[in-house]
Design an enzyme around this catalytic site. Structure first.
Site, short mmCIF file in Angstrom:
data_model
loop_
_atom_site.label_atom_id
_atom_site.label_comp_id
_atom_site.label_asym_id
_atom_site.label_seq_id
_atom_site.Cartn_x
_atom_site.Cartn_y
_atom_site.Cartn_z
N GLY A 150 0.84 -1.21 0.00
CA GLY A 150 0.00 0.00 0.00
C GLY A 150 0.87 1.25 0.00
NE ARG A 189 -2.27 -4.29 -0.95
CZ ARG A 189 -1.82 -3.69 0.14
NH1 ARG A 189 -0.73 -4.11 0.72
NH2 ARG A 189 -2.47 -2.65 0.66
CG ASP A 192 4.10 -6.95 7.37
OD1 ASP A 192 3.34 -6.01 7.05
OD2 ASP A 192 3.72 -8.13 7.38
CB THR A 197 2.84 0.70 6.02
OG1 THR A 197 1.48 0.43 6.45
CG2 THR A 197 3.76 0.32 7.15
CG ASP A 234 -1.84 -0.41 8.35
OD1 ASP A 234 -2.71 0.49 8.32
OD2 ASP A 234 -1.93 -1.47 7.72
CG ASP A 292 1.41 -2.74 10.44
OD1 ASP A 292 2.23 -2.18 9.68
OD2 ASP A 292 0.52 -3.50 10.03
NE ARG A 331 -6.93 -5.79 4.79
CZ ARG A 331 -6.37 -5.72 3.60
NH1 ARG A 331 -5.23 -6.31 3.37
NH2 ARG A 331 -6.94 -5.05 2.63
O1 F6P Z 1 -1.43 0.04 3.43
C1 F6P Z 1 -2.05 -0.42 4.57
C2 F6P Z 1 -3.54 -0.44 4.34
O2 F6P Z 1 -4.00 0.85 4.01
C3 F6P Z 1 -4.33 -1.02 5.50
O3 F6P Z 1 -4.60 -0.11 6.53
C4 F6P Z 1 -5.58 -1.49 4.80
O4 F6P Z 1 -6.16 -2.52 5.54
C5 F6P Z 1 -5.05 -1.96 3.47
O5 F6P Z 1 -3.84 -1.28 3.26
C6 F6P Z 1 -5.97 -1.70 2.30
O6 F6P Z 1 -5.36 -2.25 1.17
P1 F6P Z 1 -5.87 -2.00 -0.31
O7 F6P Z 1 -5.58 -0.59 -0.67
O8 F6P Z 1 -5.07 -2.95 -1.14
O9 F6P Z 1 -7.33 -2.28 -0.31
#
Ligand code: F6P
Length: 326
Positions: free
Chosen positions: A15, A76, A107, A130, A132, A134, A176
């Site tokens: 992300g 991704r 991660d 990120t 998050d 995390d 998440r």
């Molecule tokens: O990059 C982290 C994040 O924004 C999380 O907080 C979230 O759960 C996820 O990515 C959403 O991913 P995507 O943009 O692929 O739906």
């Protein structure tokens, strides 16, 4: 004697997060300042596998410091879970004469970088990016501060209209597995309640809290809900509040609005510092490290210590939020 000119690759993966552009700029300018080359790799590991390389110059990274997202784009890349893909990636780097790779991401991206490094001996340096916040081994990841700011602004706006109509809102924030955004946003917006990603939801106590607040004159109630494993769980809470307690609540899922926008001063600063440190580490011949932020200091930590996803629940923030939302 001529010093060796290094060719460094840089990519963003997973992300996106605000501040990635500032980190790319800092890394590129540091490399060029010291007479080395920087190659941008488009769309993360996917671009690495598909030969999407772009030489970065002083001006190609101009005017991006203040922009959210990443101009190199990101992805991704499930393909990168295959060993054969990582071998291919290493071969592609060699063909471009890239001798070290900088990976900006979370991660999952670091795990990919770690495997690439151990299997193919490609030197890698990670920069945590990120929203998050995390990743193990660092107390900060670039983008978190901006995401929190974005969410706070949105919640403040919802509070205005919620108060005008005496309404209850369930506002879902990203994370998440991570409580970081929910906890800080909840605290900073005076939320009546904060529900963390893996928390059992006790609607009875939620309703009791809301009613107590209303009885003492509160004109609105804001419940911050961390998205948890599946985005949209606020709708289930809304349903149960209505069906079991006849309490009407509105749902607002903030979603990707949190991940965009101009990075805050803190994210820009972290990005400048970490981008610079990553390249300095490469120039010094270092490998398998991550630029980290701990106890107020930016430094380097072994990549192996930064591979875990963490859910750093701040118990003090939990208590503080409970005390202040009374
Ligand atoms: O990059 C982290 C994040 O924004 C999380 O907080 C979230 O759960 C996820 O990515 C959403 O991913 P995507 O943009 O692929 O739906």
């Amino acid at each position: 004697m001529n010093k060796e000119v290094k060719t460094i690759g840089i990519l963003c993966s997973g992300g996106d997060s605000p501040g990635m552009n500032a980190a790319i700029r800092a890394a590129t300018r540091t490399a060029l300042f010291h007479g080395h080359r920087m190659i941008g790799i488009k769309r993360g590991y996917s671009g690495l596998l598909n030969h999407e390389f772009q030489e970065l110059t002083l001006s190609s990274v101009g005017n991006i410091l203040q922009r959210g997202g990443t101009f190199l784009q990101t992805s991704r890349c499930p393909e990168f879970l295959e060993k054969s893909a990582r071998r291919q990636a290493a071969d592609n780097l060699i063909k471009q004469s890239i001798s070290s790779l900088i990976v900006i991401g979370g991660d999952g991206s670091f795990n990919g970088a770690h495997l690439l490094s151990t299997e193919t001996k490609t030197p890698v340096i990670g920069i945590p990016g990120t929203i998050d916040n995390d990743i193990s081994g660092t107390q900060y990841t670039i983008g978190y501060d901006t995401a929190v700011r974005n969410a706070i602004e949105a919640v403040d706006r919802i509070r205005d209209t919620a108060s005008s109509h005496a309404r209850t809102f369930l506002i879902e924030v990203m994370g998440r597995n991570s409580s970081a955004i929910a906890q800080k946003v909840g605290l900073c917006t005076g939320a009546e309640n904060i529900i963390l990603p893996h928390e059992e939801i006790n609607c009875k106590s939620l309703v009791d809290d809301i009613k107590r607040g209303v009885a003492r004159g509160k004109t609105s109630s804001i419940i911050i809900v961390a998205e948890g494993p599946v985005s949209g769980r606020s709708y289930q809470i809304q349903k149960e509040l209505k069906q079991s307690y006849d309490l009407a609540a509105h749902v607002c899922i903030l979603g990707h609005i949190q991940r965009g926008g101009s990075p805050t001063g803190f994210d820009r600063l972290m990005a400048c510092h970490m981008g610079n440190l990553a390249v300095n580490a490469i120039i010094e011949g270092k490998d398998s490290l991550v630029t980290t932020y701990n106890q107020g200091r930016v430094s380097l930590t072994e990549l192996e210590k930064c591979l875990q996803k963490t859910n750093k629940v701040n118990e003090f923030y939990t208590e503080l939020a409970n005390t202040l939302s009374i």
